[in-house]
Design a protein around this motif. Structure first.
Motif, short mmCIF file in Angstrom:
data_model
loop_
_atom_site.label_atom_id
_atom_site.label_comp_id
_atom_site.label_asym_id
_atom_site.label_seq_id
_atom_site.Cartn_x
_atom_site.Cartn_y
_atom_site.Cartn_z
N GLN A 102 0.86 -1.19 0.00
CA GLN A 102 0.00 0.00 0.00
C GLN A 102 0.89 1.23 0.00
OE1 GLN A 102 -2.22 -0.52 3.65
NE2 GLN A 102 -3.87 -1.53 2.54
N ILE A 103 0.51 2.20 -0.81
CA ILE A 103 1.18 3.50 -0.73
C ILE A 103 0.13 4.52 -0.31
CG2 ILE A 103 2.34 5.36 -1.98
CD1 ILE A 103 3.91 3.50 -3.50
N LEU A 104 0.36 5.17 0.84
CA LEU A 104 -0.49 6.27 1.28
C LEU A 104 0.25 7.55 0.91
CD1 LEU A 104 -0.83 3.76 3.35
CD2 LEU A 104 -2.10 5.38 4.71
N TYR A 105 -0.45 8.47 0.28
CA TYR A 105 0.26 9.67 -0.18
C TYR A 105 -0.58 10.93 0.03
CZ TYR A 105 -2.61 9.23 -4.42
OH TYR A 105 -3.66 9.13 -5.30
N ARG A 106 0.12 12.03 0.28
CA ARG A 106 -0.51 13.36 0.40
C ARG A 106 0.59 14.40 0.18
NH1 ARG A 106 -0.23 14.89 6.70
NH2 ARG A 106 0.09 12.80 7.54
N PRO A 107 0.21 15.64 -0.11
CA PRO A 107 1.25 16.66 -0.28
C PRO A 107 2.06 16.78 1.00
CG PRO A 107 -0.91 17.48 -0.94
CD PRO A 107 -1.15 16.16 -0.28
N SER A 108 3.39 16.87 0.87
CA SER A 108 4.19 16.96 2.09
C SER A 108 4.22 18.42 2.56
CB SER A 108 5.62 16.48 1.83
OG SER A 108 6.30 17.41 1.03
N GLU A 109 4.40 18.58 3.89
CA GLU A 109 4.38 19.95 4.43
C GLU A 109 5.57 20.76 3.94
OE1 GLU A 109 3.69 19.14 8.57
OE2 GLU A 109 1.70 18.40 7.96
N SER A 110 6.73 20.10 3.84
CA SER A 110 7.95 20.82 3.43
C SER A 110 8.01 21.07 1.92
CB SER A 110 9.17 20.00 3.84
OG SER A 110 9.14 18.79 3.12
N GLY A 111 7.18 20.35 1.18
CA GLY A 111 7.26 20.45 -0.29
C GLY A 111 8.28 19.48 -0.87
N ASN A 112 9.02 18.79 0.00
CA ASN A 112 10.00 17.79 -0.47
C ASN A 112 9.39 16.40 -0.34
OD1 ASN A 112 11.96 19.74 -0.80
ND2 ASN A 112 12.58 19.60 1.36
N ARG A 113 9.94 15.46 -1.13
CA ARG A 113 9.45 14.09 -1.00
C ARG A 113 9.94 13.50 0.33
NH1 ARG A 113 11.44 11.02 -5.66
NH2 ARG A 113 13.39 10.95 -4.54
N PHE B 37 7.01 12.95 -10.43
CA PHE B 37 5.66 13.08 -9.86
C PHE B 37 5.62 12.75 -8.35
CE2 PHE B 37 6.12 8.76 -11.43
CZ PHE B 37 5.63 8.00 -10.38
N THR B 38 6.68 12.16 -7.82
CA THR B 38 6.69 11.84 -6.39
C THR B 38 7.32 12.97 -5.56
OG1 THR B 38 8.88 10.78 -6.50
CG2 THR B 38 6.98 9.35 -6.88
N LYS B 39 7.85 13.99 -6.24
CA LYS B 39 8.71 14.98 -5.57
C LYS B 39 8.09 15.69 -4.35
CE LYS B 39 12.74 15.01 -7.78
NZ LYS B 39 12.93 15.33 -9.20
N GLY B 40 6.87 16.22 -4.49
CA GLY B 40 6.31 16.98 -3.36
C GLY B 40 5.43 16.15 -2.43
N LEU B 41 5.63 14.82 -2.47
CA LEU B 41 4.68 13.98 -1.72
C LEU B 41 5.26 13.37 -0.45
CD1 LEU B 41 3.03 11.95 -4.65
CD2 LEU B 41 2.11 13.97 -3.47
N GLN B 42 4.39 13.21 0.50
CA GLN B 42 4.74 12.43 1.69
C GLN B 42 4.21 11.03 1.45
OE1 GLN B 42 3.72 14.31 5.39
NE2 GLN B 42 3.45 12.34 6.41
#
Ligand code: PMV
Length: 351
Positions: free
Chosen positions: A49-60, A91-96
């Protein structure tokens, strides 16, 4: 546990595969020295499973859990993989990302988990790419992309992206085949007899592999038999493609055992040398051949780069072969362990 309001989830189940014509030896960026052919299993799989959301720092950011526990070793492997192809994984760059993985088979079963786990990672990333608006082409091209990513993570994983029988490596006999990704054999290329083939994996030893896959492939560099081996693999592949279509079990047995024993022969006579079979592996092979001679039942085997044996047989003989396993073969298995598996339909997406 509730999902964060901005969090989404992708969940793939991807099975492992067993090669009948072996990939052993590579060059360049994870390119095979010869084409290989496998079937995808049913019971031996990775759930990811991959859970994903925009990261707070903007970094992956990445968190990785294996069987519910943080696992830094796997995490480092995934980070290295994502960084190895910066453009492809932009496409994974800004994601947590929180990745959770577990296998249907115990770690101590000695079954190579990289095919299913890296196959699952590639399928999850392909779905994530599409959800993030990246166009991966037609459904067929999207699967080729996933297979290509899986290959870069772990060679044989590229074959797990499809169900049934799969070929990885360019061969003039299969239009569309490539060294970069695997392709599935069409239904009409596989006789119904082989479409439902069974594979019982006898766990002879669950110990860690004595030679890593990377070191194993490297043994083929400068190996005195390398050139003839790659030619032999091409010939065996060509013959096996015919056999899979026409259902000739005698030839199937000859090719598959030749491939398994060649793989181990190459390891035995490489420098350094490795003997990965155990005495029990040989005892099972002898029992199996005696059983086949005495009963006429077409039971055969293949081996991975380890001591465990994959017993291969048609579904029609399941009853007799299960009885043979219980009566004669279980005694050679570590803690009497074996897994009834067989040709499967490939990855499954849960939503
Ligand atoms: O995918 P790798 O690098 O773990 O190599 C797999 C090698 C064999 O399992 C021995 C053969 C194969 O084709 O799967």
């Amino acid at each position: 546990m509730a999902l964060h309001p901005q969090e989404h989830i992708i969940y793939w189940r991807v099975p492992s595969n067993i090669a009948l014509v072996k990939y052993w030896g590579k060059h360049g960026v994870q390119l095979p020295q010869n084409p290989s052919l496998s079937f995808t299993l049913r019971q031996s799989y990775t759930d990811m499973q991959i859970l994903y959301r925009p990261s707070e720092s903007g970094n992956r950011t990445i968190d990785f859990y294996f069987e519910g526990k943080p696992n830094e070793k796997f995490k480092a492997k995934i980070v290295q993989f994502l960084e190895s192809l910066p453009d492809d994984f932009a496409f994974t760059k800004g994601l947590q990302l929180t990745i959770k993985s577990l296998n249907s088979f115990p770690h101590s079963a000695g079954i190579a988990s990289s095919a299913s786990s890296m196959g699952a990672l590639a399928m999850c990333l392909a779905t994530l790419a599409q959800k993030q608006g990246v166009f991966l082409g037609s459904p067929e091209q999207a699967l080729q992309k996933a297979s290509n990513w899986a290959r870069l993570a772990s060679g044989s994983a590229c074959r797990s992206v499809y169900g049934g029988y799969t070929v990885w490596g360019a061969t003039h006999e299969l239009p569309g085949s490539s060294d970069l990704f695997a392709i599935p054999l069409e239904t009409q290329q596989v006789h119904p007899y082989f479409a439902t083939f069974c594979d019982t994996i006898l766990i002879i030893s669950g110990e860690e592999k004595a030679v890593s896959s990377r070191a194993g492939h490297a043994l083929m560099n400068g190996h005195p038999f390398a050139t003839v081996r790659y030619e032999q693999a091409r010939r065996n592949l060509s013959r096996l493609l015919d056999v899979l279509k026409n259902g000739d079990i005698e030839d199937f047995i000859q090719i598959v055992e030749n491939e398994a024993l060649t793989l181990h022969g190459l390891m035995m006579n490489s420098n350094p040398s490795f003997i990965l079979m155990k005495p029990a592996t040989l005892a099972v092979i002898e029992e199996l051949r005696t059983f086949r001679r005495d009963t006429g039942i077409p039971l055969t085997f293949t081996l991975d780069a380890g001591p465990n044996i994959h017993l291969l047989y048609p579904l029609a003989y399941q009853v007799e072969i299960h009885a043979f396993i219980t009566d004669r073969l279980v005694r050679y298995c570590q803690e009497n362990r074996y897994i009834h598996d067989g040709v499967g339909t490939g990855p499954q997406l849960f939503n």
